[in-house]
Design an enzyme around this catalytic site. Structure first.
Site, PDB file in Angstrom:
ATOM      1  N   GLY A 148      51.049  53.035 117.167  1.00 57.62           N
ATOM      2  CA  GLY A 148      50.981  54.494 117.105  1.00 57.62           C
ATOM      3  C   GLY A 148      50.513  54.975 115.753  1.00 57.62           C
ATOM      4  N   GLY A 149      49.232  55.301 115.639  1.00 55.09           N
ATOM      5  CA  GLY A 149      48.721  55.981 114.453  1.00 55.09           C
ATOM      6  C   GLY A 149      48.591  55.147 113.201  1.00 55.09           C
ATOM      7  N   GLY A 189      45.081  50.870 117.123  1.00 59.23           N
ATOM      8  CA  GLY A 189      44.402  51.444 118.278  1.00 59.23           C
ATOM      9  C   GLY A 189      43.228  52.315 117.896  1.00 59.23           C
ATOM     10  N   ASN A 237      42.661  60.771 125.407  1.00 59.85           N
ATOM     11  CA  ASN A 237      41.751  60.055 126.290  1.00 59.85           C
ATOM     12  C   ASN A 237      42.317  59.987 127.694  1.00 59.85           C
ATOM     13  OD1 ASN A 237      42.487  57.142 127.310  1.00 59.85           O
ATOM     14  ND2 ASN A 237      43.444  57.362 125.292  1.00 59.85           N
ATOM     15  N   CYS A 271      50.831  53.594 131.310  1.00 63.55           N
ATOM     16  CA  CYS A 271      49.593  54.319 131.085  1.00 63.55           C
ATOM     17  C   CYS A 271      49.645  55.689 131.764  1.00 63.55           C
ATOM     18  CB  CYS A 271      48.402  53.524 131.616  1.00 63.55           C
ATOM     19  SG  CYS A 271      46.854  54.288 131.190  1.00 63.55           S
ATOM     20  N   ASN A 281      51.211  46.819 131.318  1.00 60.00           N
ATOM     21  CA  ASN A 281      51.026  48.262 131.159  1.00 60.00           C
ATOM     22  C   ASN A 281      51.836  48.977 132.231  1.00 60.00           C
ATOM     23  OD1 ASN A 281      50.197  50.877 130.915  1.00 60.00           O
ATOM     24  ND2 ASN A 281      48.026  50.481 131.236  1.00 60.00           N
ATOM     25  N   GLY A 317      46.340  58.195 117.826  1.00 65.57           N
ATOM     26  CA  GLY A 317      45.905  58.466 116.456  1.00 65.57           C
ATOM     27  C   GLY A 317      47.074  58.793 115.548  1.00 65.57           C
ATOM     28  N   ILE A 322      54.468  52.349 120.817  1.00 68.35           N
ATOM     29  CA  ILE A 322      54.472  53.106 122.057  1.00 68.35           C
ATOM     30  C   ILE A 322      53.053  53.188 122.632  1.00 68.35           C
ATOM     31  CG2 ILE A 322      56.472  54.580 121.521  1.00 68.35           C
ATOM     32  CD1 ILE A 322      54.498  56.687 120.444  1.00 68.35           C
TER      33      ILE A 322
END
Lengths: 263, 304
Positions: B244-245, B266, B69, B131, B128, B218, B192
């Site tokens: 993370g995932g 997420g 993204n 990013c 953040n 993902g 992360i």
């Protein structure tokens, strides 16, 4: 809106590369508000396909929903392999609906390629309300069509290669149909070049029109902000949110033709 | 009855399942079928000093076991957020951590000053610094130890609320950045953020993302996230929030064993935003099955 485990009732090829699937979705149907709305289908639960696939609703009958899809890539190929009796994880119904077709206009319904599902849905809805609409469906070639070319009943098929119906894209047919009607209103869904041509034509000729826009989508619920589309004629500001871009999943998929930009 | 409560700084959370910034809106705008009150907490999307439109499309693309993204921090800006969003938190039934992003030290500070000038139910701020989506800002703080330290120190002086620094994986030594945040007063670190990624259309020869690069998220990220958490765990004493995932409760257990005290979900929210609420029961069952009373006793217990 909800997520429902939907049992597949039918899944068959109705024309070359065009498939129709019907499934039971009582929960989703209970929230359904009309043609234009869409679903987000999870293709598998193993993360081979991260994002759900947006699919327009082609018909709602009692507690059952029909979609029409074109084989496009790996995901839609997998969908063709779904067996009757199998379960699909579906989020919906999502998005807004076509409006104004019950007013004092003659609805001209135009669908091209994968965009014919919501147009057929609106066509049936017009029939139910005894509103005489015109239907123009475009395809690359004759074998992708599953309806009959029937101009006397207001149904026009077009093919890019001229193998069925009127030759060419939907545009010449649309112009001809509109020329014969005093108060047309256009409702369209299809690939980007078609929508762009449509937009230029209806704006130039001051014909009211609603376009259902397709977009790559991450979630369908507004959370990912992925399906942005540029709005038309927006004053650029130094700082703004949601003024330059609209989210197709939340604000659409149906927009007035003057609202969005395809550039 | 398993104790799923966890503690970060002086705040107790009812369970360790949080939602990650940028995947759950502002917390008050998620679909009705989601019961947010079951979650341990919600991390809002990044909020900036001024509203932001975000990047031109295409903003997202699916990749194997994940997605890329580049939204560009589209958000309403802090003033609108304070006026329209914050009041709804008094009845939301879970704890809200506001994620903030800026392109200068002053911007971050100004956001916190504004937030601290009103009374609110927000329990903390996630910073953040990492990013990778925005060409300007963000990135440089997260990859530089001294800038991370300076930013953390300034923001620490402005608030008593929780200060959580969200770390970038796109660095040489993530543990060193985590240590800098800890030394300058952070209550916790999140790890992360997304990994810089790219996807190309072989027909058009164009990147599938307008900004060329984007953030990969993902399940593809889980091994990277786990390794980062484990490395940080050996370097800091403050709690680590693993990200993370994560798609299921066993992923949460892995993150705890690697050293996380809580987790954020997420990308899974894009498939089903009610995933988190279902995980809570599954975590209780797991803990009961392995005969532990408190989920916190799993933290860092990987057998190496």
């Amino acid at each position: 809106m909800l997520i429902e485990q939907c049992k597949i009732i039918r899944n068959e090829e109705i024309a070359g590369g065009i498939w129709e699937m019907e499934f039971s979705a009582p929960g989703i149907v209970s929230y359904y508000t009309g043609p234009g709305q869409f679903l987000e289908i999870l293709l598998d639960n193993k993360w081979s396909f991260t994002v759900r696939r947006p699919m327009s609703i082609a018909n709602v009958e009692e507690k059952r929903i029909t979609i029409i899809y074109k084989i496009f890539g790996r995901g839609t190929t997998l969908l063709t392999e779904s067996k009757v009796g199998g379960i699909l994880d579906i989020l919906g119904p999502l998005g807004n609906v076509f409006s104004g077709w019950q007013g004092n206009y003659v609805p001209i319904l135009v669908g091209g390629g994968v965009g014919l599902a919501p147009i057929l849905n609106l066509f049936r809805e017009c029939q139910k309300h005894q509103i005489h609409s015109k239907l123009i469906i475009g395809a690359k070639t004759g074998r992708e069509h599953f309806m009959d070319h029937d101009p006397s009943n207001g149904i026009f098929l077009t093919t890019d290669d001229g193998t069925l119906g009127n030759p060419g894209t939907v545009m010449p047919s649309l112009k001809k149909v509109c020329a014969d009607i005093d108060n047309p209103m256009v409702f369209a869904c299809g690939p980007l070049p078609m929508l762009k041509g449509m937009q230029d034509f209806v704006i130039q000729n001051k014909i009211p029109a609603q376009l259902s826009v397709e977009s790559y989508m991450g979630c369908g619920t507004g959370l990912c902000q992925g399906c942005a589309i540029k709005r038309r004629n927006v004053k650029e500001k130094a700082h703004s949110y949601h003024e330059r871009y609209s989210l197709v999943c939340m604000d659409g998929p149906v927009y007035s033709a003057s609202e969005v930009s395809f550039d | 009855m398993t104790d799923l409560r966890i503690q970060i700084g002086n705040i107790e959370f009812k369970n360790p399942i949080f939602t990650a910034s940028g995947t759950f809106g502002y917390g008050n705008d998620v679909p009705d079928f989601v019961d947010v009150s079951k979650l341990g907490g919600i991390f809002t999307k990044s909020i900036t000093l001024h509203p932001r439109e975000g990047n031109p499309p295409p903003r997202i693309v699916e990749t194997p076991s994940g997605m890329i993204n580049s939204i560009g921090l589209a958000n309403v800006g802090v003033d609108h957020y304070m006026r329209e969003m914050v009041p709804s938190y008094s009845t939301i039934g879970t704890k809200i951590i506001m994620n903030i992003a800026g392109s200068t030290l002053d911007e971050y500070a100004e956001i916190i000053r504004k937030m601290e000038s009103i009374s609110s139910d927000i329990v903390g701020y996630e910073i953040n610094i990492s990013c990778p989506n925005v060409k300007k800002g963000g990135m440089e703080f997260g990859v530089d130890r001294s800038l991370t330290a300076e930013l953390t120190k300034i923001l620490r002086s402005l608030t008593e609320r929780l200060l959580i620094v969200k770390l970038s994986p796109n660095v040489t030594d993530i543990a060193a950045i985590a240590t800098a945040a800890e030394e300058c007063g952070a209550d916790a670190v999140s790890a992360i953020n997304t990994v810089v990624g790219m996807s190309i259309n072989p027909t058009t020869w164009k990147s599938n993302i307008y900004t060329v690069f984007g953030g990969l998220s993902g399940p593809a990220l889980k091994p990277i996230g786990l390794a980062a958490v484990q490395k940080i765990f050996h370097s800091v004493k403050i709690p680590i929030i693993g990200i993370g995932g994560i798609t299921g409760s066993l992923d949460v257990i892995e993150y705890f064993l690697a050293g996380a005290s809580a987790v954020q979900l997420g990308t899974v929210n894009f498939q089903d935003p009610s995933t988190g609420e279902r995980m809570i029961d599954e975590l209780e069952t797991y803990c009961k099955d392995v005969s532990i009373d408190s989920i916190s006793s799993l933290v860092g217990k990987v057998k190496n």
